[in-house]
Scaffold this active site. Sequence first.
Site, mmCIF file in Angstrom:
data_model
loop_
_atom_site.group_PDB
_atom_site.id
_atom_site.type_symbol
_atom_site.label_atom_id
_atom_site.label_comp_id
_atom_site.label_asym_id
_atom_site.label_seq_id
_atom_site.Cartn_x
_atom_site.Cartn_y
_atom_site.Cartn_z
ATOM 1 N N ASN A 19 0.714 -1.176 0.069
ATOM 2 C CA ASN A 19 0.025 -0.141 0.019
ATOM 3 C C ASN A 19 0.945 1.509 -0.338
ATOM 4 O O ASN A 19 1.785 1.440 0.812
ATOM 5 C CB ASN A 19 -1.228 -0.121 1.058
ATOM 6 N N HIS B 187 -15.363 -5.035 10.072
ATOM 7 C CA HIS B 187 -14.720 -3.957 10.666
ATOM 8 C C HIS B 187 -15.983 -3.111 10.968
ATOM 9 O O HIS B 187 -16.280 -2.620 9.250
ATOM 10 C CB HIS B 187 -13.275 -3.656 9.621
ATOM 11 N N ARG C 13 -14.416 -6.137 14.525
ATOM 12 C CA ARG C 13 -13.609 -5.070 15.492
ATOM 13 C C ARG C 13 -14.475 -4.037 15.644
ATOM 14 O O ARG C 13 -14.723 -3.395 14.001
ATOM 15 C CB ARG C 13 -12.290 -5.161 14.242
ATOM 16 N N TYR D 287 -7.507 7.156 12.655
ATOM 17 C CA TYR D 287 -7.589 5.476 11.310
ATOM 18 C C TYR D 287 -8.947 4.263 11.884
ATOM 19 O O TYR D 287 -9.231 4.671 13.129
ATOM 20 C CB TYR D 287 -6.286 4.545 12.484
ATOM 21 N N ASP E 229 -8.410 -2.288 16.990
ATOM 22 C CA ASP E 229 -7.040 -1.839 16.489
ATOM 23 C C ASP E 229 -6.825 -0.431 17.003
ATOM 24 O O ASP E 229 -7.376 0.129 16.874
ATOM 25 C CB ASP E 229 -7.103 -1.823 14.938
ATOM 26 N N HIS F 24 -3.658 0.576 16.019
ATOM 27 C CA HIS F 24 -1.875 0.619 14.624
ATOM 28 C C HIS F 24 -1.552 1.275 15.319
ATOM 29 O O HIS F 24 -0.669 2.772 14.532
ATOM 30 C CB HIS F 24 -2.990 1.774 13.985
ATOM 31 N N GLU G 252 -5.383 -5.178 18.948
ATOM 32 C CA GLU G 252 -4.319 -4.631 17.661
ATOM 33 C C GLU G 252 -3.524 -3.581 17.707
ATOM 34 O O GLU G 252 -3.381 -2.966 18.308
ATOM 35 C CB GLU G 252 -5.229 -5.132 16.683
ATOM 36 N N GLU H 57 0.665 -7.249 11.445
ATOM 37 C CA GLU H 57 0.341 -6.773 9.918
ATOM 38 C C GLU H 57 1.900 -6.580 8.839
ATOM 39 O O GLU H 57 1.282 -6.479 8.016
ATOM 40 C CB GLU H 57 -1.085 -6.219 9.646
ATOM 41 N N ARG I 29 -0.013 -12.054 13.272
ATOM 42 C CA ARG I 29 -0.569 -10.797 12.226
ATOM 43 C C ARG I 29 -0.213 -11.204 10.716
ATOM 44 O O ARG I 29 -0.878 -10.527 9.918
ATOM 45 C CB ARG I 29 -1.952 -9.746 12.250
ATOM 46 N N HIS J 67 -3.798 -10.347 8.771
ATOM 47 C CA HIS J 67 -4.710 -9.657 7.957
ATOM 48 C C HIS J 67 -5.299 -9.952 6.804
ATOM 49 O O HIS J 67 -4.819 -9.951 5.565
ATOM 50 C CB HIS J 67 -2.812 -8.310 7.980
ATOM 51 N N ASP K 86 -5.714 -3.972 1.263
ATOM 52 C CA ASP K 86 -4.784 -3.453 0.768
ATOM 53 C C ASP K 86 -4.906 -4.872 -0.087
ATOM 54 O O ASP K 86 -3.457 -4.497 -0.608
ATOM 55 C CB ASP K 86 -3.951 -2.594 0.590
ATOM 56 N N GLU L 64 -8.779 -12.179 9.564
ATOM 57 C CA GLU L 64 -9.563 -10.594 9.132
ATOM 58 C C GLU L 64 -10.303 -10.830 7.772
ATOM 59 O O GLU L 64 -10.024 -11.061 6.710
ATOM 60 C CB GLU L 64 -8.533 -9.170 8.854
ATOM 61 N N TRP M 86 1.384 6.741 12.088
ATOM 62 C CA TRP M 86 0.075 6.312 11.654
ATOM 63 C C TRP M 86 -0.295 5.359 11.467
ATOM 64 O O TRP M 86 0.289 4.298 11.471
ATOM 65 C CB TRP M 86 0.005 6.732 10.122
HETATM 66 O O1 EZ4 Z 1 -4.170 0.264 7.493
HETATM 67 O O2 EZ4 Z 1 -3.869 -2.039 5.798
HETATM 68 O O3 EZ4 Z 1 -5.927 -4.461 10.108
HETATM 69 N N1 EZ4 Z 1 -6.142 -3.558 9.680
HETATM 70 C C1 EZ4 Z 1 -4.971 -2.051 9.371
HETATM 71 C C2 EZ4 Z 1 -5.083 -1.856 7.872
HETATM 72 C C3 EZ4 Z 1 -3.892 -0.962 7.753
HETATM 73 C C4 EZ4 Z 1 -3.407 -1.078 6.143
HETATM 74 C C5 EZ4 Z 1 -2.140 -0.573 5.480
HETATM 75 O O4 EZ4 Z 1 -2.629 -1.088 4.370
HETATM 76 O O5 EZ4 Z 1 -4.321 -1.776 10.486
HETATM 77 O O6 EZ4 Z 1 -6.650 -1.063 7.810
HETATM 78 CO CO CO Z 2 -4.520 -3.351 11.733
#
Ligand code: EZ4
Ligand code: CO
Length: 402
Positions: free
Chosen positions: A37, A122, A147, A159, A210, A212, A236, A262, A283, A312, A316, A339, A402
């Site tokens: 991605n 999600h 999630r 996010y 998540d 992130h 996560e 991931e 993941r 994961h 993407d 997922e 991020w």
């Molecule tokens: O931000 O796959 O668990 N899923 C995630 C995703 C990631 C993207 C990054 O390419 O955290 O949404």
């Molecule tokens: Co994630």
Amino acid sequence: MRIADVKVIVTSPGRNFVTVKITTEDGTTGVGDATLNGRELAVSAYLTEHLLPLLIGRDAHRIEDTWQYLYRGAYWRRGPVTMTAIAGVDTALWDIKAKAAGLPLYQLLGGRSRERVLVYGHAQGATIDETVAEVGRFLDRGYRAVRAQSAVPGTQGTYGIGSDGDRYEPASAGLPEETIWSTPEYLDHAPELFAAVREKHGFGFHLMHDMHHRLTPIEAARLGKAAEPYRLFWLEDPTTAEDQSAFRLIRQHTTTPIATGEVFNSIYDCRQLITERLIDYIRTSVTHAGGITHLRRILSLAELYGVRSGSHGATDLSPVCLAAALHVDTAIPNFGIQEYMPHTPATDRVFPHDYRFRDGFLYPGEEPGLGVDIDENAAAEYPYEPAYLPVARLHDGSMHDW
Ligand code: EZ4
Ligand code: CO
């Protein structure tokens, strides 16, 4: 069975995907996902400029040897670009081998360990109430695991919050979107979200969340503790995962299960996390962890230490990755959960597949191979579009994860 042709197909049916398509001298074809991605063309160039010349004429059946040749032979090992490129080739070769055997891939991986693959969806919302309602919509559609993500008051572009209903798509066209992040606000907000979801929908389904990679270990420990009454299936990516020993601190403080990986691309990224039992779910995905050959190695190590899979499966990762993941999920003993974020109709059209969702589970295809293909004519209708993942800054303007 010699490799006669290798194509790298970049297409953007709603988002960018990189696909490796290998054809053997007898006309058998195989596909592999090589999408990274926001860095798609780096992988595409790695494949076209550096790997393609090495593949023509090789025996397509020698998957392990080809993997070792591309990994050890290169001297420069690992890294997301290299490992995603190798994954694309490796997955396509497994597809070819399974087609040649006339069997769905999971049969070559040892056969069925389970009848169906548990998935999680999600659920997202601009407010806690919206997210709670979204969780209800997933449960109504038969999901047994969800999630939950909700926008954090005082931040912008949290996010996990998108505008496309069922789908969450973080990348956007043009230069990276700038978002604002605030950990104190988030730490107050997240337990309220978990409480509201459990209050409305009860405990009869798996709930996950998540983070992130945004918290320090001690902040993640605090959230893990606060989450305990709501009995999450997992939290996560609590903290940036380069620092594996940081997870010890989280572990010392909370019984909330932890999932991460991931962004990992090799077994070395997660060796300490697994062998010290610092996580509960790994993941890593087929596409970003060196293909089926290397992912199986990671999952075998995980099995030894009681760590289960939680691959994961964001948008993407193309339908080619999802198809491959479902065969792995079906075969391995230590499967945890998969997922699942459904792709757009345009993406499904470019990648015809025979996996199916029913009552909270996915079922891999029974056709020989992965059970997924790329329609090259359809793919050609959607040329590459430059797109980036967002970046995050704190209120003082400094960069955050991020
Ligand atoms: O931000 O796959 O668990 N899923 C995630 C995703 C990631 C993207 C990054 O390419 O955290 O949404
Ligand atoms: Co994630």
